[in-house]
Write a protein that holds these residues in place. Structure first.
Motif, mmCIF file in Angstrom:
data_model
loop_
_atom_site.group_PDB
_atom_site.id
_atom_site.type_symbol
_atom_site.label_atom_id
_atom_site.label_comp_id
_atom_site.label_asym_id
_atom_site.label_seq_id
_atom_site.Cartn_x
_atom_site.Cartn_y
_atom_site.Cartn_z
ATOM 1 N N THR A 54 41.138 32.269 35.577
ATOM 2 C CA THR A 54 41.879 33.511 35.792
ATOM 3 C C THR A 54 43.260 33.417 35.173
ATOM 4 N N ARG A 83 35.618 34.544 32.708
ATOM 5 C CA ARG A 83 37.046 34.708 32.939
ATOM 6 C C ARG A 83 37.380 36.036 33.621
ATOM 7 N N GLU A 85 40.967 38.381 33.400
ATOM 8 C CA GLU A 85 42.273 38.518 32.761
ATOM 9 C C GLU A 85 42.981 39.756 33.313
ATOM 10 N N GLY A 87 46.704 41.873 33.262
ATOM 11 C CA GLY A 87 47.899 42.030 32.439
ATOM 12 C C GLY A 87 49.197 41.953 33.222
ATOM 13 N N THR A 100 35.040 37.410 38.048
ATOM 14 C CA THR A 100 34.992 37.044 36.641
ATOM 15 C C THR A 100 33.778 37.689 35.972
ATOM 16 N N VAL A 108 34.066 38.281 30.330
ATOM 17 C CA VAL A 108 35.415 38.455 30.865
ATOM 18 C C VAL A 108 35.534 39.814 31.555
ATOM 19 N N THR A 109 36.232 39.832 32.680
ATOM 20 C CA THR A 109 36.647 41.056 33.351
ATOM 21 C C THR A 109 38.116 41.258 33.007
ATOM 22 N N ARG A 110 38.482 42.453 32.547
ATOM 23 C CA ARG A 110 39.853 42.686 32.076
ATOM 24 C C ARG A 110 40.498 43.841 32.838
ATOM 25 N N GLY A 112 44.242 45.876 32.641
ATOM 26 C CA GLY A 112 45.383 46.004 31.748
ATOM 27 C C GLY A 112 46.722 45.930 32.440
ATOM 28 N N VAL A 128 36.152 46.667 32.500
ATOM 29 C CA VAL A 128 37.357 46.785 31.683
ATOM 30 C C VAL A 128 38.148 47.966 32.228
#
Length: 266
Positions: A54, A83, A85, A87, A100, A108-110, A112, A128
């Protein structure tokens, strides 16, 4: 003389290998895993668990009892090093759960920047989430969901896996989203229905009267004139000739619809 308090509370458990910026703070009884990276001035509240691979950026405020980076709730998951991520400048309230990704997607899970994520929100594997998004209490994103910038999702709303929600859209309280929601639309209900345009949101974000007029025309073509989807998209392609300042807005709407795999809410 009293010593200055450490940025990591003495009751927190931080695994060897974790990278925590000296300006970040970690509250009492928090647990931080070995593969976690936390950026400058981020605040981790009491009893949070941050694990997995993470990465969290700068200036985030993570409230107590959040669980970030746990293994995905996917029976196919076999322990791969996927992962999460996150922001910068996000507010993550109590009892949020972000998982994750999985190797069946991008791994990956994102999330922002500048998002306002309220209590009990769940963001599943491979989602996302863009920037300046508001997720109200108990909003739930299933796996592989995509949420565009400046979207608002009302409390107790569930979003079906692989669904997409376009930029500037708004979903009302307790909605059931199982198809793609095009940009700029306002939806709610179960079954889901498009109620109109998120006009107030567009005005608050500084959209000019000309841009709003073009989006209104696109909405009428798509929802009010009885056209097939193909015919509506074709007619929308002519709108930038009348409203050149809205060229990017119309392109965003047309490209989103053309890429839909689940069909759009209509």
């Amino acid at each position: 003389m009293q010593q200055p308090a450490s940025h990591i509370h003495p009751t927190a458990i931080v695994a060897a290998g974790a990278q925590i910026d000296p300006s970040a703070t970690v509250g009492p009884y928090a647990i931080i895993g070995a593969n976690v990276r936390i950026g400058a001035r981020t605040s981790v509240g009491p009893h949070c668990v941050i694990e997995g691979h993470t990465t969290i950026g700068a200036d985030n405020h993570i409230f107590q009892f959040a669980s970030l980076g746990a293994a995905p709730q996917d029976k196919k998951y076999a322990g791969e090093p996927t992962r999460l991520e996150i922001g910068d400048r996000n507010t993550i309230r109590e009892f949020c759960t972000f998982n994750t990704g999985t190797v069946q997607d991008q791994g990956v899970t994102r999330i922002g920047d500048d998002n306002w994520i309220m209590a009990y929100v769940h963001i599943a594997h491979d989602c996302v989430v863009g920037n300046q998004v508001i997720l109200a209490n108990n909003a739930t994103l299933a796996g592989h969901v995509q949420v565009g910038d400046q979207v608002i999702i009302g409390g107790l709303t569930g979003v079906h896996q692989y669904s997409r929600i376009g930029a500037h859209a708004m979903a009302g309280f307790a909605s059931h989203i199982s198809q793609d929601v095009p940009p700029f639309m306002m939806v709610d209900g179960n079954p889901l229905a498009v109620r109109g345009l998120n006009l107030e949101g567009l005005r608050r974000r500084g959209f000019s009267a000309q841009r709003v007029a073009a989006i209104k025309q696109a909405y009428r073509l798509l929802y009010r004139q009885g056209l097939t989807l193909e015919a509506a998209l074709s007619a929308m392609a002519e709108l930038p000739q009348q409203h050149p300042e809205a060229d990017g807005d119309i392109a965003l709407l047309r490209d989103f619809i053309a890429a839909s795999q689940r069909g759009i809410a209509r």
